[in-house]
Design an enzyme around this catalytic site. Structure first.
Site, PDB file in Angstrom:
ATOM      1  CG  MET A   1      -2.000  -1.113   1.069  1.00 56.99           C
ATOM      2  SD  MET A   1      -2.859  -1.049  -0.534  1.00 56.99           S
ATOM      3  CE  MET A   1      -4.100  -2.302  -0.350  1.00 56.99           C
TER       4      MET A   1
ATOM      5  CG  ASN B   1      -0.678  -3.665  -8.251  1.00 55.59           C
ATOM      6  OD1 ASN B   1      -0.533  -4.154  -7.127  1.00 55.59           O
ATOM      7  ND2 ASN B   1      -1.619  -2.771  -8.514  1.00 55.59           N
TER       8      ASN B   1
ATOM      9  CG  HIS C   1      -6.866  -2.558  -8.569  1.00 58.95           C
ATOM     10  ND1 HIS C   1      -6.540  -1.862  -7.425  1.00 58.95           N
ATOM     11  CD2 HIS C   1      -8.072  -2.105  -8.955  1.00 58.95           C
ATOM     12  CE1 HIS C   1      -7.522  -1.023  -7.146  1.00 58.95           C
ATOM     13  NE2 HIS C   1      -8.463  -1.146  -8.054  1.00 58.95           N
TER      14      HIS C   1
HETATM   15  C1  GAR Z   1      -5.708  -7.491  -2.479  1.00 61.13           C
HETATM   16  O1  GAR Z   1      -7.112  -7.561  -2.624  1.00 61.13           O
HETATM   17  C2  GAR Z   1      -5.110  -6.648  -3.580  1.00 61.13           C
HETATM   18  O2  GAR Z   1      -5.804  -6.760  -4.785  1.00 61.13           O
HETATM   19  C3  GAR Z   1      -5.235  -5.263  -2.993  1.00 61.13           C
HETATM   20  O3  GAR Z   1      -4.865  -5.429  -1.664  1.00 61.13           O
HETATM   21  C4  GAR Z   1      -5.343  -6.689  -1.215  1.00 61.13           C
HETATM   22  C5  GAR Z   1      -4.255  -7.357  -0.409  1.00 61.13           C
HETATM   23  O4  GAR Z   1      -4.762  -8.502   0.208  1.00 61.13           O
HETATM   24  N1  GAR Z   1      -4.415  -4.305  -3.703  1.00 61.13           N
HETATM   25  C6  GAR Z   1      -4.839  -3.089  -4.042  1.00 61.13           C
HETATM   26  O5  GAR Z   1      -5.926  -2.635  -3.711  1.00 61.13           O
HETATM   27  C7  GAR Z   1      -3.862  -2.284  -4.884  1.00 61.13           C
HETATM   28  N2  GAR Z   1      -4.416  -1.085  -5.340  1.00 61.13           N
HETATM   29  P1  GAR Z   1      -3.787  -9.615   0.771  1.00 61.13           P
HETATM   30  O6  GAR Z   1      -2.805  -8.887   1.726  1.00 61.13           O
HETATM   31  O7  GAR Z   1      -4.677 -10.556   1.514  1.00 61.13           O
HETATM   32  O8  GAR Z   1      -3.076 -10.259  -0.378  1.00 61.13           O
END
Ligand code: GAR
Length: 199
Positions: A89, A106, A108
């Site tokens: 993040m 990445n 998303h």
């Molecule tokens: C995931 O859903 C990913 O797509 C999102 O963060 C989450 C992490 O979950 N990423 C974004 O929103 C990027 N803009 P995780 O830590 O359980 O893998």
């Protein structure tokens, strides 16, 4: 081939990537976890799986440049070929993304270019769209923007709550991200402008 996963939180995608490695769907090594949040559950997951953790806090550096240089040094030491952002993040600088052009992926949790940012699923749900999904893309200097590798849609049913939608989207992410990583590691992705051709 060596992969570094960057993550800041829960790490469910990290676990899915590890499972893909274990089952042979990804042959590259998951060599390093880069994490900027000491409280992130992903750290314990990496340690339990024997993946080296580089915990690097932004506050420990006087500038964003120094912070990223420390990360770059660690990536070079580990001879990393591919960076996989999995819920990292923090925005990477243009210098960083240029240095690893077409070597950063990445995921998303929305159908880009809709619902960029940190709350893709919630934003899609609240907007009332009937379709949402998952996008894996190369990272460039803009947030949630680079050339799209894979995109898979999921239906939002009337009975869905935010929680049920989140669970559907995450389940899909855990399938799609390993597929995209595999395509990269097999050398099957060709970028032509904004388009990614899969060989
Ligand atoms: C995931 O859903 C990913 O797509 C999102 O963060 C989450 C992490 O979950 N990423 C974004 O929103 C990027 N803009 P995780 O830590 O359980 O893998």
């Amino acid at each position: 081939m060596n992969i570094a996963v960057f993550a800041s939180g829960r790490g469910s995608n990290f676990s899915a990537i590890l499972r893909a490695k274990k089952s042979g769907r990804i042959s590259a090594d998951i060599s390093l976890l880069v994490c900027d949040n000491p409280k992130a559950p992903v750290i314990g997951k990496a340690k339990r799986a024997g993946v080296e953790v580089f915990l690097v806090k932004r506050e420990g550096f006087s500038s964003g440049k120094d912070f990223e240089e420390a990360i770059i040094l660690r990536l070079q030491q580990a001879k990393i070929d591919l960076i996989v952002l999995a819920g990292y993040m923090r925005l990477l600088s243009p210098e960083f993304t240029q240095k690893f052009k077409y070597k950063i992926l990445n995921i998303h949790p929305a159908l880009l270019p809709s619902f960029k940012g940190t709350q893709g699923i919630e934003d899609a749900f609240n907007y009332g769209v009937k379709l949402c999904g998952v996008t894996v893309h190369f990272v460039d200097e803009e947030m949630d923007h680079g050339p799209i590798i894979l995109q898979v849609a999921v239906k939002i049913e009337e009975a869905d709550s935010l929680e049920s939608l989140e669970s559907k989207v995450h389940k899909l992410e855990h399938k799609v991200y390993p597929q995209a990583i595999r395509l990269f590691t097999e050398g099957r992705l060709r970028v032509q402008g904004r388009k990614v051709r899969i060989l």
